[in-house]
Write an enzyme that holds these catalytic residues in place. Structure first.
Site, PDB file in Angstrom:
ATOM      1  N   LYS A  54       0.829  -1.219   0.000  1.00 46.05           N
ATOM      2  CA  LYS A  54       0.000   0.000   0.000  1.00 46.05           C
ATOM      3  C   LYS A  54       0.856   1.259   0.000  1.00 46.05           C
ATOM      4  CE  LYS A  54      -2.424  -2.682  -0.498  1.00 46.05           C
ATOM      5  NZ  LYS A  54      -2.588  -4.138  -0.399  1.00 46.05           N
ATOM      6  N   ILE A 188      -5.529 -10.312  -7.209  1.00 45.31           N
ATOM      7  CA  ILE A 188      -5.305  -9.050  -6.497  1.00 45.31           C
ATOM      8  C   ILE A 188      -3.828  -8.661  -6.487  1.00 45.31           C
ATOM      9  CG2 ILE A 188      -5.613  -7.852  -4.320  1.00 45.31           C
ATOM     10  CD1 ILE A 188      -8.232  -8.770  -4.157  1.00 45.31           C
ATOM     11  N   HIS A 451     -23.249  16.242   1.989  1.00 45.87           N
ATOM     12  CA  HIS A 451     -23.016  16.766   0.648  1.00 45.87           C
ATOM     13  C   HIS A 451     -21.909  17.818   0.704  1.00 45.87           C
ATOM     14  CE1 HIS A 451     -23.777  18.101  -3.415  1.00 45.87           C
ATOM     15  NE2 HIS A 451     -23.773  19.341  -2.970  1.00 45.87           N
TER      16      HIS A 451
END
Ligand code: FAD
Ligand code: NAI
Length: 472
Positions: A54, A188, A451
């Site tokens: 990662k 993956i 939002h």
């Protein structure tokens, strides 16, 4: 060999399964030790898996974005150069910080950390060959938890040297960007590590035996969408293609492939070949045969629903036994196995374990795929919503992908959620919670989402499954 006083629990293996089990056991007041042979805690995941991959995915994405995706955002940069040595150092800093962090947690919780290789020598007895080369020690435990993890499955005929023929362990440590890389296996690891090296400039071809990428468990729509996106980024794919073998020459590697149907043959050239065809349970030297603990035909240690082998006080968790080979699945099992020991009950909801692929955009899913739902014969609804219609994704100029809900047509209960999109790996947590609580699509559709956020796409996909979305 000297004998030490008896422990309540000894955990073999210090990966996500083992170290979590050890901490949990100590927290439950049990006298606990964890034996690890690699010289660092954290297992595959922290040392050569989740964490280093990662780090490289994140930093290679930033590099790629600076090269290809900042001009249109009003940022002019010149003289951008890759410093691979520094990128690897950044990765190592993250890894050491986290593995040392677990040592600290062991001290804090009172887990004894034994550095060495463990072999079962009796139903309650473990021999440890210390890492520092001292003479073997014998430990006794009321309960033993095996968490010895997994290793890369080798490809017959292609000997791994971790420099030119590599597994993921070599792929997180290359010292130069290969001109051409062949990845065997479009699962993956193939797609994550293929992405890293493709972004850093390598010409990457993924050879996959099946007709779709993503490995087992990815929804077919998602696999197709992901392949389109990764192809646009420059990765090449050869699906329905078998690797027959290879010739390793001094200056290049030739990989012979054959179409799965029709048998058309071809030779592909590469500087580096990544073997990523799956992982297999690791039990070498563990001495299972000394106590009669059995494995199945794929090498997985056989256990019952309470993680017990046929010797009830020897339990097994994580990659070395059944189920998905994922760090968080191993962790949940570590907690549950200890709860069985300390309280007599424990629980893991295997229907609500998320999967995340950390490409860009990310892919994330939980529950059943559409193909799996179809196979049950149940009537179902699909609700999907594209990020291209989400305000935040549009604002961020990052609009690839979508959210897809699969629900029971009769009850509206959520059966599966599949996302491709920016931050899908974080967004799926809401889906996991929904599944845990047995939510319906309407439950999510009627829940307020801030939002402008990407999560509104999640809500709107639920609205699409339950009735209609507003913005599409
Ligand atoms: P492991 O982490 O393999 O740990 C087992 C430990 O036991 C090892 O450290 C080993 O040295 C030790 N051991 C073995 N035998 C003995 C013995 N006899 N005595 C003493 N010690 C022993 N999963 C995710 O969820 N997310 C990801 O992003 C992710 N990325 C990955 C990327 C890569 C490149 C790879 C290879 C894997 C990735 N995984 C990821 C999978 C994840 O690493 C594993 O599922 C997880 O590490 C399994 O944990 P475990 O505790 O079962 O075993
Ligand atoms: P995988 O099982 O995900 O994918 C292997 C792929 O190789 C499959 O698509 C399979 O069809 C293909 N394949 C098998 N044999 C082949 C052959 N001879 N020729 C061509 N293709 C072939 O395994 P992978 O990618 O090696 O990863 C192992 C495991 O590690 C994963 O299953 C996952 O559990 C874990 N992992 C998890 C990550 C995450 O959660 N983000 C990241 C990396 C690994």
């Amino acid at each position: 060999a000297s004998e030490t006083p008896e422990h309540d629990v000894i955990v073999i293996g210090g990966g996500p399964g083992g170290y979590v089990a050890a901490i949990k056991a100590a927290q439950a007041g049990l006298k606990t030790a964890c034996i690890e042979k690699r010289g660092a805690l954290g297992g595959t995941c922290l040392n050569v898996g989740c964490i280093p991959s990662k780090s490289l995915l994140n930093n290679s994405h930033i590099y790629h974005q600076i090269l290809h995706d900042v001009k249109n955002r009003g940022i002019d940069v010149e003289g951008v150069k890759l410093n691979l040595t520094q990128m690897m150092k950044a990765k190592e800093t993250s890894v050491t910080g986290l593995t040392k962090g677990i040592e600290y947690l062991f001290k804090k919780n009172g887990v004894e950390y034994i550095k060495g290789t463990a072999t079962l020598t009796g139903e309650h007895e473990i021999k440890v060959n210390p890492l520092d080369g001292g003479s073997p020690e014998t430990y006794n435990a009321k309960n033993i938890i095996i968490a010895t993890g997994s290793e890369a499955t080798p490809f017959p005929g292609l000997e791994i040297d971790e420099q030119r023929i590599i597994t993921s362990t070599g792929a997180i440590a290359l010292t130069e960007v290969p001109k051409k890389m062949i990845v065997i296996g479009g699962g993956i690891i193939g797609l994550e590590m293929g992405s890293v090296w493709s972004r850093l400039g390598s010409d990457v071809t993924v050879v996959e035996y099946l007709g779709a990428i993503g490995g087992p468990g990815m929804d077919a729509d998602m696999a197709k969408t992901m392949q389109k996106i990764l192809s646009k980024q420059g990765m090449k794919f050869k699906l329905n293609t078998k690797v027959m073998g290879g010739d390793i020459n001094t200056d290049s590697i030739a990989i012979n492939v054959e179409a799965a149907k029709g048998g058309k043959q071809e030779t592909l050239g590469a500087d580096v070949v990544l073997v990523a065809i799956g992982r297999r349970p690791y039990t070498t030297g563990l001495g299972l045969e000394n106590v009669g603990v059995e494995t199945d035909e794929r090498g997985r240690i056989i256990i019952d629903q309470e993680y017990r082998t046929k010797i009830p006080h020897i339990r097994v968790i994580g990659d070395v036994t059944f189920g998905a080979m994922l760090a968080h699945k191993a962790e949940e099992e570590g907690i549950a196995a200890v709860e069985y020991i300390s309280k007599g009950y424990g629980h893991v909801n295997y229907g609500a374990i998320p999967s995340v692929m950390y490409t860009h955009p990310e892919a994330a899913w939980v529950g059943l795929t559409e193909q799996e739902v179809k196979a049950t014969g149940k009537d179902y609804n699909i609700g999907s919503f594209p990020f291209s219609a989400n305000s935040r994704a549009k604002t961020n100029l990052d609009t690839e992908g979508m959210v897809k809900f699969i629900t029971d047509k009769e009850t509206d209960r959520i059966l599966g959620i599949h996302i491709i999109g920016p931050n899908a790996g974080e967004m799926i947590a809401e889906g996991v919670l929904a599944l845990e609580y047995g939510a319906s699509a309407e439950d999510i559709a009627r829940t307020s989402h801030a939002h402008p956020t990407l999560s509104e796409a999640f809500k709107e996909a639920a609205m699409a499954a339950f009735s209609k979305p507003i913005h599409a």
